[in-house]
Every structure is written in C-alpha cells, then in structure tokens.
Design a protein around this motif. Structure first.
Motif, PDB file in Angstrom:
ATOM      1  N   MET A   1     -84.467 -69.694  10.354  1.00  0.00           N
ATOM      2  CA  MET A   1     -83.955 -68.438  10.865  1.00  0.00           C
ATOM      3  C   MET A   1     -84.244 -68.358  12.362  1.00  0.00           C
ATOM      4  O   MET A   1     -85.346 -68.662  12.807  1.00  0.00           O
ATOM      5  CB  MET A   1     -84.604 -67.282  10.123  1.00  0.00           C
ATOM      6  N   PRO A   2     -83.236 -67.953  13.154  1.00  0.00           N
ATOM      7  CA  PRO A   2     -83.455 -67.872  14.601  1.00  0.00           C
ATOM      8  C   PRO A   2     -84.522 -66.843  14.960  1.00  0.00           C
ATOM      9  O   PRO A   2     -84.671 -65.822  14.296  1.00  0.00           O
ATOM     10  CB  PRO A   2     -82.096 -67.434  15.156  1.00  0.00           C
ATOM     11  N   GLU A   3     -85.263 -67.167  15.996  1.00  0.00           N
ATOM     12  CA  GLU A   3     -86.230 -66.227  16.545  1.00  0.00           C
ATOM     13  C   GLU A   3     -85.474 -65.116  17.263  1.00  0.00           C
ATOM     14  O   GLU A   3     -84.332 -65.321  17.692  1.00  0.00           O
ATOM     15  CB  GLU A   3     -87.156 -66.949  17.531  1.00  0.00           C
ATOM     16  N   PRO A   4     -86.077 -63.934  17.440  1.00  0.00           N
ATOM     17  CA  PRO A   4     -85.381 -62.828  18.104  1.00  0.00           C
ATOM     18  C   PRO A   4     -84.946 -63.149  19.528  1.00  0.00           C
ATOM     19  O   PRO A   4     -84.000 -62.566  20.034  1.00  0.00           O
ATOM     20  CB  PRO A   4     -86.416 -61.693  18.097  1.00  0.00           C
ATOM     21  N   THR A   5     -85.616 -64.119  20.183  1.00  0.00           N
ATOM     22  CA  THR A   5     -85.264 -64.462  21.557  1.00  0.00           C
ATOM     23  C   THR A   5     -84.219 -65.566  21.648  1.00  0.00           C
ATOM     24  O   THR A   5     -83.775 -65.902  22.730  1.00  0.00           O
ATOM     25  CB  THR A   5     -86.509 -64.906  22.335  1.00  0.00           C
ATOM     26  N   ASP A   6     -83.850 -66.162  20.501  1.00  0.00           N
ATOM     27  CA  ASP A   6     -82.870 -67.244  20.508  1.00  0.00           C
ATOM     28  C   ASP A   6     -81.486 -66.729  20.874  1.00  0.00           C
ATOM     29  O   ASP A   6     -81.120 -65.599  20.535  1.00  0.00           O
ATOM     30  CB  ASP A   6     -82.811 -67.922  19.136  1.00  0.00           C
ATOM     31  N   VAL A   7     -80.737 -67.578  21.582  1.00  0.00           N
ATOM     32  CA  VAL A   7     -79.374 -67.232  21.991  1.00  0.00           C
ATOM     33  C   VAL A   7     -78.455 -68.416  21.701  1.00  0.00           C
ATOM     34  O   VAL A   7     -78.906 -69.555  21.631  1.00  0.00           O
ATOM     35  CB  VAL A   7     -79.302 -66.880  23.496  1.00  0.00           C
ATOM     36  N   PRO A   8     -77.164 -68.168  21.559  1.00  0.00           N
ATOM     37  CA  PRO A   8     -76.230 -69.283  21.377  1.00  0.00           C
ATOM     38  C   PRO A   8     -75.997 -70.003  22.708  1.00  0.00           C
ATOM     39  O   PRO A   8     -75.886 -69.374  23.753  1.00  0.00           O
ATOM     40  CB  PRO A   8     -74.955 -68.608  20.871  1.00  0.00           C
ATOM     41  N   VAL A   9     -75.942 -71.322  22.630  1.00  0.00           N
ATOM     42  CA  VAL A   9     -75.664 -72.159  23.803  1.00  0.00           C
ATOM     43  C   VAL A   9     -74.668 -73.223  23.366  1.00  0.00           C
ATOM     44  O   VAL A   9     -74.892 -73.902  22.370  1.00  0.00           O
ATOM     45  CB  VAL A   9     -76.943 -72.831  24.347  1.00  0.00           C
ATOM     46  N   ALA A  10     -73.585 -73.367  24.119  1.00  0.00           N
ATOM     47  CA  ALA A  10     -72.594 -74.411  23.843  1.00  0.00           C
ATOM     48  C   ALA A  10     -72.519 -75.332  25.054  1.00  0.00           C
ATOM     49  O   ALA A  10     -72.419 -74.873  26.193  1.00  0.00           O
ATOM     50  CB  ALA A  10     -71.233 -73.800  23.546  1.00  0.00           C
ATOM     51  N   LEU A  11     -72.594 -76.624  24.800  1.00  0.00           N
ATOM     52  CA  LEU A  11     -72.480 -77.625  25.843  1.00  0.00           C
ATOM     53  C   LEU A  11     -71.884 -78.881  25.232  1.00  0.00           C
ATOM     54  O   LEU A  11     -71.717 -78.965  24.016  1.00  0.00           O
ATOM     55  CB  LEU A  11     -73.839 -77.913  26.473  1.00  0.00           C
ATOM     56  N   THR A  12     -71.563 -79.836  26.068  1.00  0.00           N
ATOM     57  CA  THR A  12     -71.036 -81.114  25.595  1.00  0.00           C
ATOM     58  C   THR A  12     -72.125 -82.160  25.738  1.00  0.00           C
ATOM     59  O   THR A  12     -72.705 -82.309  26.813  1.00  0.00           O
ATOM     60  CB  THR A  12     -69.787 -81.519  26.406  1.00  0.00           C
ATOM     61  N   VAL A  13     -72.411 -82.859  24.645  1.00  0.00           N
ATOM     62  CA  VAL A  13     -73.408 -83.920  24.660  1.00  0.00           C
ATOM     63  C   VAL A  13     -72.732 -85.202  24.188  1.00  0.00           C
ATOM     64  O   VAL A  13     -72.198 -85.261  23.083  1.00  0.00           O
ATOM     65  CB  VAL A  13     -74.612 -83.585  23.760  1.00  0.00           C
ATOM     66  N   ASN A  14     -72.709 -86.178  25.071  1.00  0.00           N
ATOM     67  CA  ASN A  14     -72.087 -87.479  24.771  1.00  0.00           C
ATOM     68  C   ASN A  14     -70.658 -87.314  24.267  1.00  0.00           C
ATOM     69  O   ASN A  14     -70.219 -87.995  23.340  1.00  0.00           O
ATOM     70  CB  ASN A  14     -72.929 -88.265  23.773  1.00  0.00           C
ATOM     71  N   GLY A  15     -69.930 -86.390  24.894  1.00  0.00           N
ATOM     72  CA  GLY A  15     -68.519 -86.196  24.592  1.00  0.00           C
ATOM     73  C   GLY A  15     -68.218 -85.270  23.429  1.00  0.00           C
ATOM     74  O   GLY A  15     -67.058 -85.025  23.125  1.00  0.00           O
ATOM     75  N   THR A  16     -69.230 -84.739  22.779  1.00  0.00           N
ATOM     76  CA  THR A  16     -69.038 -83.857  21.637  1.00  0.00           C
ATOM     77  C   THR A  16     -69.553 -82.458  21.965  1.00  0.00           C
ATOM     78  O   THR A  16     -70.669 -82.317  22.483  1.00  0.00           O
ATOM     79  CB  THR A  16     -69.818 -84.393  20.409  1.00  0.00           C
ATOM     80  N   THR A  17     -68.755 -81.448  21.661  1.00  0.00           N
ATOM     81  CA  THR A  17     -69.202 -80.075  21.878  1.00  0.00           C
ATOM     82  C   THR A  17     -70.280 -79.734  20.866  1.00  0.00           C
ATOM     83  O   THR A  17     -70.129 -79.980  19.668  1.00  0.00           O
ATOM     84  CB  THR A  17     -68.029 -79.084  21.750  1.00  0.00           C
ATOM     85  N   VAL A  18     -71.377 -79.204  21.362  1.00  0.00           N
ATOM     86  CA  VAL A  18     -72.524 -78.846  20.538  1.00  0.00           C
ATOM     87  C   VAL A  18     -72.782 -77.360  20.728  1.00  0.00           C
ATOM     88  O   VAL A  18     -72.821 -76.869  21.848  1.00  0.00           O
ATOM     89  CB  VAL A  18     -73.775 -79.659  20.966  1.00  0.00           C
ATOM     90  N   ARG A  19     -72.941 -76.667  19.610  1.00  0.00           N
ATOM     91  CA  ARG A  19     -73.287 -75.252  19.636  1.00  0.00           C
ATOM     92  C   ARG A  19     -74.639 -75.077  18.971  1.00  0.00           C
ATOM     93  O   ARG A  19     -74.820 -75.472  17.824  1.00  0.00           O
ATOM     94  CB  ARG A  19     -72.213 -74.439  18.929  1.00  0.00           C
ATOM     95  N   LEU A  20     -75.566 -74.488  19.703  1.00  0.00           N
ATOM     96  CA  LEU A  20     -76.929 -74.304  19.219  1.00  0.00           C
ATOM     97  C   LEU A  20     -77.320 -72.840  19.325  1.00  0.00           C
ATOM     98  O   LEU A  20     -76.800 -72.119  20.167  1.00  0.00           O
ATOM     99  CB  LEU A  20     -77.909 -75.100  20.088  1.00  0.00           C
ATOM    100  N   VAL A  21     -78.238 -72.434  18.506  1.00  0.00           N
ATOM    101  CA  VAL A  21     -78.902 -71.154  18.676  1.00  0.00           C
ATOM    102  C   VAL A  21     -80.365 -71.496  18.878  1.00  0.00           C
ATOM    103  O   VAL A  21     -81.024 -72.031  17.978  1.00  0.00           O
ATOM    104  CB  VAL A  21     -78.703 -70.225  17.452  1.00  0.00           C
ATOM    105  N   THR A  22     -80.863 -71.248  20.083  1.00  0.00           N
ATOM    106  CA  THR A  22     -82.203 -71.693  20.423  1.00  0.00           C
ATOM    107  C   THR A  22     -82.775 -70.839  21.541  1.00  0.00           C
ATOM    108  O   THR A  22     -82.055 -70.073  22.185  1.00  0.00           O
ATOM    109  CB  THR A  22     -82.185 -73.187  20.825  1.00  0.00           C
ATOM    110  N   ASP A  23     -84.039 -71.008  21.783  1.00  0.00           N
ATOM    111  CA  ASP A  23     -84.710 -70.350  22.895  1.00  0.00           C
ATOM    112  C   ASP A  23     -84.122 -70.908  24.189  1.00  0.00           C
ATOM    113  O   ASP A  23     -84.153 -72.125  24.405  1.00  0.00           O
ATOM    114  CB  ASP A  23     -86.207 -70.643  22.811  1.00  0.00           C
ATOM    115  N   PRO A  24     -83.556 -70.073  25.055  1.00  0.00           N
ATOM    116  CA  PRO A  24     -82.920 -70.584  26.270  1.00  0.00           C
ATOM    117  C   PRO A  24     -83.894 -71.270  27.226  1.00  0.00           C
ATOM    118  O   PRO A  24     -83.470 -72.051  28.073  1.00  0.00           O
ATOM    119  CB  PRO A  24     -82.301 -69.341  26.906  1.00  0.00           C
ATOM    120  N   ALA A  25     -85.177 -71.037  27.071  1.00  0.00           N
ATOM    121  CA  ALA A  25     -86.178 -71.672  27.930  1.00  0.00           C
ATOM    122  C   ALA A  25     -86.638 -73.028  27.383  1.00  0.00           C
ATOM    123  O   ALA A  25     -87.399 -73.734  28.039  1.00  0.00           O
ATOM    124  CB  ALA A  25     -87.383 -70.757  28.106  1.00  0.00           C
TER     125      ALA A  25
END
Length: 169
Positions: A1-25
């Motif tokens: 379960m995401p922590e209350p401070t987690d946020v969605p982040v989308a980026l491309t890693v090695n040519g593939t779009t990755v969507r994460l919910v994680t601590d931005p720091a």
C-alpha cells in the motif's frame, strides 16, 4: 500500500514507459534496483564521488544515487541494461570485453554509460577527451588504459554522427 507521501511518477526507462507510485525523494538508483529489477547500475559511495551509479538521463551522464525520482517525470533514463539492441551488445560493451577491461567489474556500468555518452557526441574522441569524460569514475583494479582502448575501439566501429547542412541535402 502506498505511503501517504507517495506520488505517481511516469518516466521512460530503457525505452519503456514506467509508471510508479513512490516517495518523490527516493533516489533513482533505489527505484532502478529495487522496484524495476535493473541491477546493472551499482551503488558505490552514495555521494556522487565514484561514478558507479551513472546512468543516462536524456542522454546526459548523471548520478542516480542522489537523483530524486520525483524530478524525473517525463524524462528518459537509460541504464547499462538498455544499451544493447536485438540481443547484441552495444559496441562499447563488446569492446570492454574484447580489451578485457573488467577485473571486478563493479565500476564498469557507470564507466560504460559515460563512454556511450561521449561516443554519441564524437565517435573518434582523442585520448584526452576519453580521460576527461571518464575522470569522475573510480576504478580500484587499475584497468584505465584498457578502458581508454575500449572506447577508442568502439568509436572505430560506430558510424560518425551525421552532419546536417543548411542546403536541404
């Protein structure tokens, strides 16, 4: 379960779009290794002093140990795992093998990424340009001369960047 401070982040890693919910720091290195299973990028010092963690961010060699994942939304990250194409190694990866440039190999992923960025700018770098590009990378095994030869060897098999002329040719 995401922590209350987690946020969605989308980026491309090695040519593939990755969507994460994680601590931005959270450091990019941690995300690569622990969440995405890309363990070729190494943790060395955690202080931007050794270069073991270098990846390419939008084509520029960057430390992943201190780079916060929250700053990378919409950006492109390439790790050592993303260099090869169609089952073949990148020419620099092959040249490092051919020159037997790795002893323990711990530093090689970061060195490889910096070398790939250099070769993207110029396929025929001088020895001084190679040394300058790799200066921030520590290697305790003493394979520096072999690494320099490997960068030169890879440059010899790469196509030079296409020069554009203003005449539409």
């Amino acid at each position: 379960m995401p922590e209350p401070t987690d946020v969605p982040v989308a980026l491309t890693v090695n040519g593939t779009t990755v969507r994460l919910v994680t601590d931005p720091a959270r450091p990019l290195l941690s995300v690569l290794r622990e969440q995405l299973g890309l363990t070729g990028t190494r943790f060395g010092c955690g202080l931007e002093q050794c270069g073991a963690c270098v990846v390419l961010i939008d084509g520029t060699p960057s430390y992943s140990c201190t780079r916060e994942i929250g700053t990378l939304a919409g950006r492109s990250v390439v790790t050592v795992e993303g260099l090869g194409r169609d089952g073949a190694l990148h020419p620099l990866q092959q040249a490092l093998l051919d020159e037997q440039a790795g002893q323990c190999g711990y530093c090689l992923s970061g060195i490889t990424m910096a070398g790939v960025a250099l070769l993207a700018r110029t396929t025929r770098p001088s020895r001084d340009e190679i040394v300058a590009a790799l200066d921030r990378h520590l290697c305790r095994c003493g394979v520096h001369n072999r690494v320099v030869r490997a960068v030169q060897r890879a440059g010899a098999v790469l196509e030079p960047p296409t020069a554009r002329t203003g005449d539409g040719a």
